[in-house]
Design an enzyme around this catalytic site. Sequence first.
Site: not given
Length: 398
Positions: A50, A283
């Site tokens: 999965k 930032y």
Amino acid sequence: MSETGNTEYKQREQLPYRTYAQVNLQQLLENTKKVKALLKPQTKLLSVLKADGYGHGAVQVARTIEDESDWFAVASFYEAKELREHGITKPILVFGFLDDSHVEEAVQRDITCSALSYEYAMHLAHLCEQKKLRLSMHIKLDTGFHRLGIDCDENRLQEAYEEVRQLYETEALHITGIYTHFSTAGSKVAQDEAFLKRQYQLFCEILQCLKEDQIDPGIRHCCNSKATLTNPEMHLDMVRVGLYLYGLGSDADIEYLKLKPIVNWKARIYAIREVAQGEGIGYSRTFITPKPMRIGVVSLGFADGYARCLYASNKVYVLVHGKKTRILGKICMDVMMIDLTDIPEAVVNDTVTVLGCDGEQHISANLLGKETGGTAVEITCGMGKRVKRVYENEEGSC
């Protein structure tokens, strides 16, 4: 202010990708064989694929270990369909829900679904009756996880068995197995160990009822990766293993089983800057240079699945030329900045390793998972689609 620094460029050696994950298929195979060594010859191995093979690429993983696997499991119909479209022929169990619109194709492609509740399973049965189909199914029992499955609480155990029995007797459903899922496997806490045993006991009580009614349960399975290791007495007909195949799990388990991770996640140095003392990086200027520094701009950001919060950890590092170095400032969407001050040999286009090995150094998924507040599997599953998977067959992976 900052100025453009070292303009020397290194010719790309072979891989032109801005960021890529090298997946060692030989090590995947070796890990799988080590898992199989835990099992009795008659015990089947269901390999869990999965989330695109836990981020490593489900199709390539399946092709590599198909001969070692008896079953595969995925979370959705689409994941199962992809495997079938790429020639995977082993039985596939879907853990999740099957939409009404996919029932006919699931039958055509020989995909086994899960009975996640009695009502849901009977709904699928009615659809199959209308279309004169017979759908393969494993019954899931909820023995205490309280997520999905027929509720086997002690107060309704007989009612649960009646629902299970009716599903076995429903002609439109071909019940080929029955399973449950443990919530505390591997825990050394006495209360957790007792809960695991109680889950197993409830599962076995349902199995005993089937036996008394002379109903063949099909394949019985309850062990996940951890329980496969710690509870061999609960292996029954099949075990479901995911983490260990990919060299993931606790550090203790990896060492005990002699597993090795199968992925190296890398990026490149886009640019190198010479930055003066007292300048802010990125930032919010969260990092201020304490001295003149040599900064590398790396072709990897949070949009690629590398968690932004890792910049704030004093334990996380990346590798350049086999040397550890730190991330500077907030990780951007597409790039991040690293310290190259003490790696003067680094040049533009050099490789930066963010997960896996470079020389004698190693960055583990467990470390990154812990520093994000999660687990190792969240790191590999989080590698985005912009991260090119590159498959190799080499021995001696880190």
